[in-house]
Design a protein around this motif. Structure first.
Motif, mmCIF file in Angstrom:
data_model
loop_
_atom_site.group_PDB
_atom_site.id
_atom_site.type_symbol
_atom_site.label_atom_id
_atom_site.label_comp_id
_atom_site.label_asym_id
_atom_site.label_seq_id
_atom_site.Cartn_x
_atom_site.Cartn_y
_atom_site.Cartn_z
ATOM 1 N N THR A 1 1.135 -1.295 -0.227
ATOM 2 C CA THR A 1 -0.418 -0.526 -0.127
ATOM 3 C C THR A 1 0.734 1.181 -0.075
ATOM 4 O OG1 THR A 1 -0.017 -0.020 2.702
ATOM 5 C CG2 THR A 1 -1.684 -0.994 1.235
ATOM 6 N N ARG B 1 0.615 3.643 -2.743
ATOM 7 C CA ARG B 1 -0.951 4.365 -3.074
ATOM 8 C C ARG B 1 -1.138 5.328 -2.285
ATOM 9 N NH1 ARG B 1 -3.226 -1.280 -2.296
ATOM 10 N NH2 ARG B 1 -5.763 0.474 -2.295
ATOM 11 N N SER B 2 -0.608 5.813 -1.130
ATOM 12 C CA SER B 2 -0.935 6.894 -1.130
ATOM 13 C C SER B 2 0.286 7.475 0.005
ATOM 14 C CB SER B 2 -1.891 6.472 0.270
ATOM 15 O OG SER B 2 -1.803 7.955 1.666
ATOM 16 N N HIS C 1 0.540 8.884 2.154
ATOM 17 C CA HIS C 1 0.558 8.803 3.859
ATOM 18 C C HIS C 1 0.823 7.197 4.476
ATOM 19 C CE1 HIS C 1 -1.548 12.785 3.165
ATOM 20 N NE2 HIS C 1 -2.177 12.692 2.765
ATOM 21 N N LEU D 1 -4.604 2.694 8.294
ATOM 22 C CA LEU D 1 -4.552 2.761 6.786
ATOM 23 C C LEU D 1 -3.762 0.836 7.064
ATOM 24 C CD1 LEU D 1 -2.368 6.169 6.347
ATOM 25 C CD2 LEU D 1 -4.254 5.381 5.677
ATOM 26 N N LEU E 1 -7.219 3.333 2.547
ATOM 27 C CA LEU E 1 -6.510 4.315 2.495
ATOM 28 C C LEU E 1 -7.384 5.964 1.867
ATOM 29 C CD1 LEU E 1 -4.021 2.923 -0.442
ATOM 30 C CD2 LEU E 1 -3.104 2.910 2.468
ATOM 31 N N TRP E 2 -8.601 5.911 2.673
ATOM 32 C CA TRP E 2 -9.678 6.927 1.658
ATOM 33 C C TRP E 2 -10.538 7.177 2.983
ATOM 34 C CZ3 TRP E 2 -8.651 8.484 -2.447
ATOM 35 C CH2 TRP E 2 -7.917 7.379 -3.131
ATOM 36 N N LEU F 1 -8.101 11.132 0.519
ATOM 37 C CA LEU F 1 -7.116 9.811 1.382
ATOM 38 C C LEU F 1 -6.821 10.260 2.512
ATOM 39 C CD1 LEU F 1 -3.979 9.758 -1.659
ATOM 40 C CD2 LEU F 1 -5.511 7.574 -0.917
#
Length: 297
Positions: free
Chosen positions: A17, A20-21, A23, A249, A253-254, A260
């Motif tokens: 992940t 993909r973010s 954060h 997370l 992720l959202w 995000l």
């Protein structure tokens, strides 16, 4: 409904992940900061994996765990640390007509003592035990936890004075949890995490949740969560069913459509949901009393 609920924040996880973010925390400092952020937003427990800082891939290296734990403990932040013990139970078969040999780059199978090396060294208040084997999502990966391995891990965790969080991904895992309790390998109260919505484990529909709830050991303290877009609705679902909640997370992720999340924002949203329902959010001291934890090292 559970009138007083605690929030666990799973801050990073082991999945792919990080790309993909921005954060998703990767380095020990980022992971420790995420735990501190989550605690400031209302999480009583921080659930911790570590990652290789160079690749972002999941790791079980003791120095990485040690740095995360030391950073949190010296920050002055009161948060209960829950270290994963799931790493070291990963089997990835070869594809198609050639399941053997196992994929050497992704398979990581070690014994109970090595899986718990970081727990023995750092003595968190809680560590996880994934209570069964499962085809975990797509491909040829199998989350592998044999009964003998889990019993050996449970004995070691018990001897260390650490509370095991018994992670249940399907109904058969809960059968095993009840066996561990009956055999005296888990001190009371049993702490159970119901993990729903993960292919190919228990689906996250209300009937499945309630079926699992009705099979919990007597007196268990339990939480439940779902993944992805169902994570935040499951905050309400778990509390209504009498349990506690997990966000973070690792599982989602959202925050909103196209927005995000950060770990802190997910915890804040969970706290808002719980208080808007008329409940209250428990702090670390109350959770220590509830779970009969020994307190921070």
């Amino acid at each position: 409904m559970n009138p007083s609920t605690f929030i666990t924040c799973a801050v990073t996880g082991a999945g792919d992940t990080a790309g993909r973010s921005p954060h998703v925390p990767v380095t020990p400092k980022q992971i420790a900061d995420a735990c501190i952020e989550a605690a400031g937003a209302g999480a009583a427990i921080a659930h911790i994996h570590v990652r290789d800082p160079d690749t972002g891939r999941a790791s079980r290296a003791l120095p990485l765990y040690r740095e995360v734990v030391d950073r949190v403990r010296t920050s002055g932040t009161d948060v209960i640390l829950n270290l994963t013990a799931g790493m070291g139970g990963d089997v990835v078969f070869g594809a198609g007509e050639h399941p053997l040999p196992l994929d050497p780059a992704q398979t990581d199978m070690v014994g109970p003592t090595e899986r718990l090396a970081h727990v023995a060294a750092l003595r968190p208040e809680i560590c996880t035990l994934d209570c069964g084997t499962m085809n975990f999502a797509l491909g040829d990966y199998v989350m592998t936890n044999t009964p003998a391995t889990l019993r050996a891990m449970a004995r070691q965790v018990q001897a260390l004075g650490v509370r095991p969080e018994l992670e249940v991904f399907d109904a058969g895992h809960l059968v095993f949890v009840n066996d561990l309790v009956k055999e005296g390998l888990v001190d009371g109260p049993a702490m159970v995490q119901l993990c729903l919505g993960i292919p190919y484990g228990a689906p996250d529909d209300p009937l499945t949740l309630m079926s699992l709830v009705h099979r919990l050991p007597a007196g268990a303290v339990w939480s439940a969560f779902s993944i992805g877009r169902r994570q935040l609705p499951y905050v309400a679902m778990a509390a209504l069913a009498g349990g506690n909640v997990r966000v973070g997370l690792e599982d989602n992720l959202w925050l909103d459509r196209g927005v995000l999340a950060t770990n802190g924002a997910l915890v804040e949203r969970a706290a808002t949901v719980l208080t808007a329902m008329g409940g209250s959010v428990m702090g670390p001291a109350a959770v220590r009393r509830l779970l009969n934890l020994r307190g921070p090292a």
